[in-house]
Design a protein around this motif. Structure first.
Motif, PDB file in Angstrom:
ATOM      1  N   GLU A   9       0.517  -1.288  -0.366  1.00 56.74           N
ATOM      2  CA  GLU A   9      -0.182  -0.332   0.070  1.00 56.74           C
ATOM      3  C   GLU A   9       0.735   1.316  -0.054  1.00 56.74           C
ATOM      4  OE1 GLU A   9      -3.036   1.718   2.924  1.00 56.74           O
ATOM      5  OE2 GLU A   9      -3.361  -0.098   2.639  1.00 56.74           O
ATOM      6  N   TRP A  10       0.618   1.994  -0.774  1.00 61.57           N
ATOM      7  CA  TRP A  10       1.021   3.345  -0.708  1.00 61.57           C
ATOM      8  C   TRP A  10      -0.075   4.377  -0.860  1.00 61.57           C
ATOM      9  CZ3 TRP A  10       6.226   2.700  -1.598  1.00 61.57           C
ATOM     10  CH2 TRP A  10       7.319   0.780  -2.013  1.00 61.57           C
ATOM     11  N   ASP A  11       1.080   5.913  -1.196  1.00 64.18           N
ATOM     12  CA  ASP A  11       0.008   7.018  -0.705  1.00 64.18           C
ATOM     13  C   ASP A  11      -0.139   7.613  -1.676  1.00 64.18           C
ATOM     14  OD1 ASP A  11      -0.002   7.632   2.277  1.00 64.18           O
ATOM     15  OD2 ASP A  11       2.079   8.119   2.534  1.00 64.18           O
ATOM     16  N   ALA A  13       0.616   6.246  -5.910  1.00 61.89           N
ATOM     17  CA  ALA A  13       2.165   5.830  -7.066  1.00 61.89           C
ATOM     18  C   ALA A  13       2.431   6.129  -8.749  1.00 61.89           C
ATOM     19  CB  ALA A  13       1.481   4.199  -7.440  1.00 61.89           C
ATOM     20  N   ARG A  35       4.923   7.726   1.380  1.00 66.89           N
ATOM     21  CA  ARG A  35       4.663   6.244   1.194  1.00 66.89           C
ATOM     22  C   ARG A  35       4.431   6.362  -0.763  1.00 66.89           C
ATOM     23  NH1 ARG A  35       0.797   2.721   3.953  1.00 66.89           N
ATOM     24  NH2 ARG A  35      -0.294   5.657   4.313  1.00 66.89           N
ATOM     25  N   CYS A  37       5.741   5.298  -4.723  1.00 69.34           N
ATOM     26  CA  CYS A  37       6.361   4.789  -5.344  1.00 69.34           C
ATOM     27  C   CYS A  37       6.593   4.700  -6.815  1.00 69.34           C
ATOM     28  CB  CYS A  37       6.371   3.006  -5.123  1.00 69.34           C
ATOM     29  SG  CYS A  37       4.604   2.540  -5.702  1.00 69.34           S
ATOM     30  N   PRO A 142      -8.530   2.707  -1.660  1.00 71.15           N
ATOM     31  CA  PRO A 142      -7.260   3.102  -2.874  1.00 71.15           C
ATOM     32  C   PRO A 142      -7.974   2.114  -4.216  1.00 71.15           C
ATOM     33  CG  PRO A 142      -7.095   2.365  -0.321  1.00 71.15           C
ATOM     34  CD  PRO A 142      -8.079   2.062  -0.448  1.00 71.15           C
ATOM     35  N   ALA A 159      -3.072   2.366  -3.762  1.00 70.57           N
ATOM     36  CA  ALA A 159      -1.885   3.156  -3.371  1.00 70.57           C
ATOM     37  C   ALA A 159      -3.831   4.169  -3.835  1.00 70.57           C
ATOM     38  CB  ALA A 159      -1.486   4.156  -5.228  1.00 70.57           C
TER      39      ALA A 159
END
Length: 375
Positions: A9-11, A13, A35, A37, A142, A159
């Motif tokens: 999980e990312w804030d 992407a 976060r 990526c 997300p 994300a």
């Protein structure tokens, strides 16, 4: 929020590891978004570019991204301005000598991309290799992306926000319903020359209008010179520009570009073709996503604004995403409105410069540019 099974999980992407994507990641990290990526294809495209340069005020953008010191240390060659035979057979000059910010730069594009990528990674961005093959996008959760990887099983990640920095292919935006609106299908045929023994050396970029399009020449790293011919696809087919001898036949009809090549040696098998369409998305942002760089809008290469625009988009995107992320809100419409306004400004400038060339007003290439300016 829970990450999907087997995923991460990312804030944010970012899809695309070129300058627009890496600069957006840097802007986000400088805003405190943790976060982040970057999903980039494998292998990375290191195809030589046809002589890219950036203007002096690009320094302001690099400073805002925290990338200026790294850029300065990379030692890109100075660009002292430009000259063009446009609207006249004589060269006109636009020198940077009186610019208070100093000179511009002829980029070593591979080095520039690599440095920006390494800087994003050193600030905390995580690079993931692969291509986006599917996106599950929902308003209340997300987004989940499936990333295809070479010789490995696909991976899944989630994300809160997505950034499309994938260039004209729009790997994210098109999957989320955005439409690319083409204005011009310009195509560039370019080649590289060894200029170590050139009789004429210059740190200026050069352009020269021709009946069927326009030519461009600029220095590239390693005592090289890139020369490109921009025209329409149907004209290129009629002229058979994919054939080296036919391309050289057109080059020999130039005045200033051909003169600059005295003493230069053609690098074998270097003739390439690259699409350079002028186009934009019908919207540059949507529900928890936005597009930057060529994914949002691609400009006429005549403007030499591609990389400047990529960095400018990244800074604006970083601001918009940081505000949205801090309150867990959607992206403000102002981002898409600003992107559209800048594209419209580009079209007005483009129309002005093409209108300056009237020597071949009845030739298809130029007639089409005048017509597009009126639409």
């Amino acid at each position: 929020m829970n990450a999907p099974s087997g995923g991460a999980e990312w804030d944010v992407a970012v899809v695309g590891g070129g300058p627009a994507g890496c600069a957006t990641a840097l802007a986000l990290l400088r805003h405190g978004v943790e976060r982040v990526c970057i999903v980039e294809p494998e292998p990375i495209d290191d195809t030589p570019r046809p002589g890219e340069s950036v203007p002096p005020d690009c320094r302001l953008l690099l400073e805002a991204l925290g990338a200026w010191e790294v850029f300065a240390a990379d030692g890109h060659d100075p660009c002292l301005g430009s000259c063009a035979a446009w609207g006249s057979a004589e060269l006109g000059y636009n020198d940077f000598v009186f610019d208070p910010r100093g000179h511009g730069w002829h980029l070593d594009r591979a080095r520039f991309d690599r440095s920006l990528r390494d800087l994003a990674r050193s600030h905390g961005a995580v690079l993931l290799s692969g291509r986006v093959s599917a996106i599950e996008h929902r308003a209340d959760a997300p987004a989940v992306m499936t990333v295809a990887r070479k010789a490995r099983p696909p991976s899944r990640l989630s994300a809160r926000y997505l950034v499309d920095a994938s260039g004209a292919r729009g790997a994210v935006a098109r999957r989320l319903g955005a439409e690319r609106l083409p204005l011009d299908q310009l195509t560039c045929f370019y080649a590289f020359f060894d200029a170590a023994d050139a009789r004429s050396t210059s740190q200026l970029t050069m352009a020269e209008a021709a009946p069927d399009g326009w030519w461009y020449a600029a220095a590239v790293p390693g005592d090289g010179l890139a020369v490109a011919f921009a025209t329409d696809p149907d004209i290129a087919r009629d002229l058979r520009l994919d054939d080296r001898d036919r391309w050289f036949a057109q080059l020999e009809n130039t005045t200033h570009i051909a003169r600059r090549l005295f003493g230069c040696r053609f690098r074998p098998d270097s003739l390439m073709v690259r699409a350079a369409a002028v186009a934009r998305l019908d919207r540059a942002s949507g529900r928890r996503w936005l597009a930057v760089g060529d994914a949002a809008a691609s400009y006429d290469p005549m403007s030499s604004q591609g990389l400047y625009k990529a960095l400018s988009d990244a800074l604006r995107a970083g601001d918009a995403l940081a505000r949205a992320q801090s309150d867990d809100q959607d992206i403000a419409p102002a981002y898409a409105e600003a992107t559209r306004a800048e594209f419209d400004d580009h079209l007005r400038s483009r129309a002005y410069f093409y209108a300056l060339e009237q020597r071949w007003a009845d030739a298809p290439f130029w007639r089409r540019r005048y017509a597009s300016a009126r639409n």
